[in-house]
Design a protein around this motif. Structure first.
Motif, PDB file in Angstrom:
ATOM      1  N   LYS A 128      -1.557   0.348   7.972  1.00  0.00           N
ATOM      2  CA  LYS A 128      -1.287   1.782   7.830  1.00  0.00           C
ATOM      3  C   LYS A 128      -0.788   1.951   6.410  1.00  0.00           C
ATOM      4  CE  LYS A 128       0.142   4.114  12.024  1.00  0.00           C
ATOM      5  NZ  LYS A 128       1.282   4.757  12.685  1.00  0.00           N
ATOM      6  N   LEU A 129      -1.685   2.331   5.510  1.00  0.00           N
ATOM      7  CA  LEU A 129      -1.308   2.372   4.099  1.00  0.00           C
ATOM      8  C   LEU A 129      -0.710   3.714   3.696  1.00  0.00           C
ATOM      9  CD1 LEU A 129      -4.444   0.596   2.580  1.00  0.00           C
ATOM     10  CD2 LEU A 129      -2.305  -0.436   3.376  1.00  0.00           C
ATOM     11  N   CYS A 130       0.231   3.643   2.777  1.00  0.00           N
ATOM     12  CA  CYS A 130       0.888   4.850   2.259  1.00  0.00           C
ATOM     13  C   CYS A 130      -0.043   5.512   1.248  1.00  0.00           C
ATOM     14  CB  CYS A 130       2.203   4.446   1.606  1.00  0.00           C
ATOM     15  SG  CYS A 130       2.960   5.742   0.636  1.00  0.00           S
ATOM     16  N   SER A 131      -0.246   6.825   1.410  1.00  0.00           N
ATOM     17  CA  SER A 131      -1.166   7.526   0.501  1.00  0.00           C
ATOM     18  C   SER A 131      -0.571   7.701  -0.893  1.00  0.00           C
ATOM     19  CB  SER A 131      -1.526   8.898   1.075  1.00  0.00           C
ATOM     20  OG  SER A 131      -0.371   9.708   1.138  1.00  0.00           O
ATOM     21  N   VAL A 132       0.741   7.509  -1.019  1.00  0.00           N
ATOM     22  CA  VAL A 132       1.388   7.683  -2.322  1.00  0.00           C
ATOM     23  C   VAL A 132       1.364   6.389  -3.128  1.00  0.00           C
ATOM     24  CG1 VAL A 132       3.527   8.301  -3.518  1.00  0.00           C
ATOM     25  CG2 VAL A 132       2.871   9.525  -1.449  1.00  0.00           C
ATOM     26  N   CYS A 133       1.826   5.280  -2.511  1.00  0.00           N
ATOM     27  CA  CYS A 133       1.942   4.035  -3.292  1.00  0.00           C
ATOM     28  C   CYS A 133       0.897   2.988  -2.905  1.00  0.00           C
ATOM     29  CB  CYS A 133       3.352   3.454  -3.155  1.00  0.00           C
ATOM     30  SG  CYS A 133       3.697   2.763  -1.536  1.00  0.00           S
ATOM     31  N   GLY A 134       0.205   3.181  -1.798  1.00  0.00           N
ATOM     32  CA  GLY A 134      -0.860   2.245  -1.425  1.00  0.00           C
ATOM     33  C   GLY A 134      -0.399   1.034  -0.638  1.00  0.00           C
ATOM     34  N   HIS A 135       0.900   0.842  -0.498  1.00  0.00           N
ATOM     35  CA  HIS A 135       1.394  -0.295   0.283  1.00  0.00           C
ATOM     36  C   HIS A 135       1.434   0.078   1.765  1.00  0.00           C
ATOM     37  CE1 HIS A 135       3.235  -1.498  -3.682  1.00  0.00           C
ATOM     38  NE2 HIS A 135       2.565  -2.569  -3.319  1.00  0.00           N
ATOM     39  N   ASP A 136       1.527  -0.938   2.611  1.00  0.00           N
ATOM     40  CA  ASP A 136       1.633  -0.656   4.040  1.00  0.00           C
ATOM     41  C   ASP A 136       2.955   0.065   4.287  1.00  0.00           C
ATOM     42  OD1 ASP A 136       2.079  -0.996   6.970  1.00  0.00           O
ATOM     43  OD2 ASP A 136       0.193  -2.092   6.794  1.00  0.00           O
ATOM     44  N   LEU A 137       2.871   1.155   5.056  1.00  0.00           N
ATOM     45  CA  LEU A 137       4.069   1.971   5.308  1.00  0.00           C
ATOM     46  C   LEU A 137       5.167   1.182   6.008  1.00  0.00           C
ATOM     47  CD1 LEU A 137       2.255   5.231   6.290  1.00  0.00           C
ATOM     48  CD2 LEU A 137       4.197   5.193   4.738  1.00  0.00           C
ATOM     49  N   ARG A 138       4.766   0.102   6.696  1.00  0.00           N
ATOM     50  CA  ARG A 138       5.757  -0.686   7.427  1.00  0.00           C
ATOM     51  C   ARG A 138       6.347  -1.805   6.576  1.00  0.00           C
ATOM     52  NH1 ARG A 138       1.307  -1.752  11.860  1.00  0.00           N
ATOM     53  NH2 ARG A 138       0.276  -1.999   9.860  1.00  0.00           N
ATOM     54  N   SER A 139       5.845  -1.938   5.335  1.00  0.00           N
ATOM     55  CA  SER A 139       6.352  -3.015   4.483  1.00  0.00           C
ATOM     56  C   SER A 139       7.523  -2.520   3.637  1.00  0.00           C
ATOM     57  CB  SER A 139       5.243  -3.527   3.557  1.00  0.00           C
ATOM     58  OG  SER A 139       5.037  -2.598   2.507  1.00  0.00           O
ATOM     59  N   HIS A 140       8.297  -3.468   3.124  1.00  0.00           N
ATOM     60  CA  HIS A 140       9.449  -3.092   2.315  1.00  0.00           C
ATOM     61  C   HIS A 140       9.036  -2.618   0.922  1.00  0.00           C
ATOM     62  CE1 HIS A 140       8.705  -7.298   1.282  1.00  0.00           C
ATOM     63  NE2 HIS A 140       9.241  -7.031   0.117  1.00  0.00           N
ATOM     64  N   GLU A 141       7.744  -2.829   0.563  1.00  0.00           N
ATOM     65  CA  GLU A 141       7.280  -2.385  -0.762  1.00  0.00           C
ATOM     66  C   GLU A 141       7.129  -0.867  -0.826  1.00  0.00           C
ATOM     67  OE1 GLU A 141       4.848  -5.168   0.437  1.00  0.00           O
ATOM     68  OE2 GLU A 141       4.359  -6.137  -1.480  1.00  0.00           O
ATOM     69  N   CYS A 142       6.984  -0.229   0.337  1.00  0.00           N
ATOM     70  CA  CYS A 142       6.815   1.223   0.377  1.00  0.00           C
ATOM     71  C   CYS A 142       8.134   1.881   0.750  1.00  0.00           C
ATOM     72  CB  CYS A 142       5.738   1.603   1.388  1.00  0.00           C
ATOM     73  SG  CYS A 142       5.640   3.364   1.674  1.00  0.00           S
ATOM     74  N   CYS A 143       8.511   2.904  -0.050  1.00  0.00           N
ATOM     75  CA  CYS A 143       9.782   3.585   0.242  1.00  0.00           C
ATOM     76  C   CYS A 143       9.522   5.032   0.663  1.00  0.00           C
ATOM     77  CB  CYS A 143      10.699   3.521  -0.972  1.00  0.00           C
ATOM     78  SG  CYS A 143       9.945   4.253  -2.428  1.00  0.00           S
ATOM     79  N   HIS A 144       8.274   5.331   1.069  1.00  0.00           N
ATOM     80  CA  HIS A 144       7.942   6.711   1.437  1.00  0.00           C
ATOM     81  C   HIS A 144       7.900   6.887   2.954  1.00  0.00           C
ATOM     82  CE1 HIS A 144       6.030   5.881  -2.559  1.00  0.00           C
ATOM     83  NE2 HIS A 144       6.838   6.882  -2.841  1.00  0.00           N
ATOM     84  N   ALA A 145       7.991   8.140   3.373  1.00  0.00           N
ATOM     85  CA  ALA A 145       7.893   8.453   4.792  1.00  0.00           C
ATOM     86  C   ALA A 145       6.776   9.464   4.990  1.00  0.00           C
ATOM     87  CB  ALA A 145       9.219   9.004   5.299  1.00  0.00           C
ATOM     88  N   VAL A 146       6.003   9.257   6.042  1.00  0.00           N
ATOM     89  CA  VAL A 146       4.887  10.152   6.346  1.00  0.00           C
ATOM     90  C   VAL A 146       5.413  11.580   6.513  1.00  0.00           C
ATOM     91  CG1 VAL A 146       3.275  10.751   8.187  1.00  0.00           C
ATOM     92  CG2 VAL A 146       3.325   8.433   7.284  1.00  0.00           C
ATOM     93  N   GLY A 147       4.763  12.528   5.830  1.00  0.00           N
ATOM     94  CA  GLY A 147       5.178  13.927   5.940  1.00  0.00           C
ATOM     95  C   GLY A 147       6.051  14.395   4.803  1.00  0.00           C
ATOM     96  N   GLU A 148       6.706  13.460   4.117  1.00  0.00           N
ATOM     97  CA  GLU A 148       7.577  13.866   3.013  1.00  0.00           C
ATOM     98  C   GLU A 148       6.752  14.001   1.733  1.00  0.00           C
ATOM     99  OE1 GLU A 148      10.512  10.799   2.265  1.00  0.00           O
ATOM    100  OE2 GLU A 148       9.186   9.831   0.811  1.00  0.00           O
ATOM    101  N   THR A 149       7.266  14.809   0.787  1.00  0.00           N
ATOM    102  CA  THR A 149       6.542  14.999  -0.470  1.00  0.00           C
ATOM    103  C   THR A 149       7.086  14.041  -1.515  1.00  0.00           C
ATOM    104  OG1 THR A 149       6.209  17.297   0.117  1.00  0.00           O
ATOM    105  CG2 THR A 149       5.830  16.726  -2.175  1.00  0.00           C
ATOM    106  N   ALA A 150       6.185  13.286  -2.114  1.00  0.00           N
ATOM    107  CA  ALA A 150       6.560  12.360  -3.181  1.00  0.00           C
ATOM    108  C   ALA A 150       5.513  12.458  -4.278  1.00  0.00           C
ATOM    109  CB  ALA A 150       6.643  10.931  -2.641  1.00  0.00           C
ATOM    110  N   GLN A 151       5.964  12.498  -5.510  1.00  0.00           N
ATOM    111  CA  GLN A 151       5.082  12.616  -6.681  1.00  0.00           C
ATOM    112  C   GLN A 151       4.115  13.807  -6.522  1.00  0.00           C
ATOM    113  OE1 GLN A 151       3.263   8.718  -7.297  1.00  0.00           O
ATOM    114  NE2 GLN A 151       5.244   7.756  -6.984  1.00  0.00           N
ATOM    115  N   GLY A 152       4.623  14.886  -5.941  1.00  0.00           N
ATOM    116  CA  GLY A 152       3.831  16.101  -5.796  1.00  0.00           C
ATOM    117  C   GLY A 152       2.813  16.066  -4.668  1.00  0.00           C
TER     118      GLY A 152
END
Ligand SMILES: [Zn+2]
Length: 336
Positions: A147-171
């Motif tokens: 399940k990849l993060c659309s903002v940073c490209g890392h798996d949303l469940r990994s510690h490399e991603c600090c984003h949450a689905v639904g939140e706005t990041a980098q516009g």
């Protein structure tokens, strides 16, 4: 012959099987299928548009699913489990529509499936519903590895991603990109689809993962949270309030850093101005380069030292002085 579409959202279409279809269907039937015994319809299983859960399939995932879904049976209600009441996918195709863009600006891609079911009295009601456009929303059940993060490209469940689905990041609003499907379980008609265009919902099954379980860290202050996270030594998860505390802390640090930078620039300017006065032989360009390598404390020390030396040079004995030590009100002592 291409089945005729009868629905607005390309959810379902009907038609009669041609030679090619009969050949493909024969792979799944014990006896040779006859065209008049079969009912054919198509469904859009899933697409690359962001759904109500803020998730979407990657185009590569749709490609993989197109292979995984061939031969998979559909569930219409629980009685459909018996063999004579089964709709089965016999062909799939990934269809790219260059004229239509997704909400994030890429060409719309959907996974279309051709299905067959037996024309039995028990299935007639369902066939009527499909033809009437009542049954048209499809849900798929599959498993994906990532399940990849659309903002940073890392798996949303990994510690490399600090984003949450639904939140706005980098516009951009963060959504999950479902990737690397490993299995397609079933598909079914549903009342409320999760996906906007295809009318498709998907149920994600839990997949065996070799990933280490995240450690929930304790601590309320940013320092405590950082200490606990470092001590955990692996993947860690933070509570929303801990994340908020860290975010606020970073904001304060950022504004402090901006202030320190400003102060340092002022101090550097002062040092250069003082040096021009107290050390006129010094090369100001080289001096500027040297300052860039010094810490703020060292620059401050230099400013104080040069400032003191500047003061000493400014306090000079007048060339002429009156007997009583008072400065003359006029310039007569300077007259020759
Ligand atoms: Zn991310």
């Amino acid at each position: 012959m291409e089945p005729l579409s009868i629905t607005k959202n390309a959810g379902t279409a009907v038609g009669a099987p041609d030679e090619e279809a009969l050949g493909l269907i024969a792979r799944f039937t014990r006896s040779t299928p006859k065209a008049e015994d079969l009912y054919i319809f198509t469904v859009t299983l899933c697409d690359n548009e962001i759904d109500r859960d803020n998730e979407r399939f990657s185009v590569e995932a749709l490609q993989t699913l197109s292979e995984l879904f061939v031969g998979v049976t559909g569930i219409f209600d629980h009685s459909m489990k018996s063999s004579d009441q089964t709709a089965r996918i016999y062909k799939t195709q990934v269809i790219r529509d260059e004229s239509k863009l997704t909400s994030y600006g890429e060409p719309y891609v959907r996974l279309k499936a051709w299905c067959y079911m037996l024309r039995t009295p028990k299935n007639q009601e369902l066939i009527d519903e499909i033809e009437g456009g009542i049954k048209k929303e499809v849900s798929v059940s599959c498993s994906v590895q990532a399940k990849l993060c659309s903002v940073c490209g890392h798996d949303l469940r990994s510690h490399e991603c600090c984003h949450a689905v639904g939140e706005t990041a980098q516009g951009k609003t963060c959504h999950a990109i479902l990737s690397e499907p490993t299995d397609a379980y079933e598909w079914s008609f549903v009342a409320v689809p999760a996906q906007k265009n295809a009318g498709v919902s998907k149920s994600m099954r839990k997949i065996a993962s070799t990933k280490k379980q995240d450690t929930t860290v304790s601590g309320k202050t940013p320092e405590d949270i950082m200490k606990a996270a470092v001590a955990a030594g692996g993947n860690v998860s933070l509570t929303p309030s801990q994340l908020q505390a860290m975010a606020s802390y970073l904001e304060i640090m950022k504004s402090d850093a901006a202030l320190v930078k400003e102060q340092r620039q002022d101090a550097e300017k002062d040092v250069l101005a003082l040096a021009a006065f107290t050390l006129p032989e010094a090369d100001t360009v080289m001096l500027g380069e040297m300052l860039g390598k010094l810490s703020s404390r060292e620059i401050e020390m230099l400013r104080k030292a040069l400032g003191a030396r500047g003061d000493a040079l400014t306090v000079c004995t007048p060339a002429f002085r009156q007997e009583d030590g008072k400065a003359a009100p006029d310039n007569s002592p300077f007259k020759i």
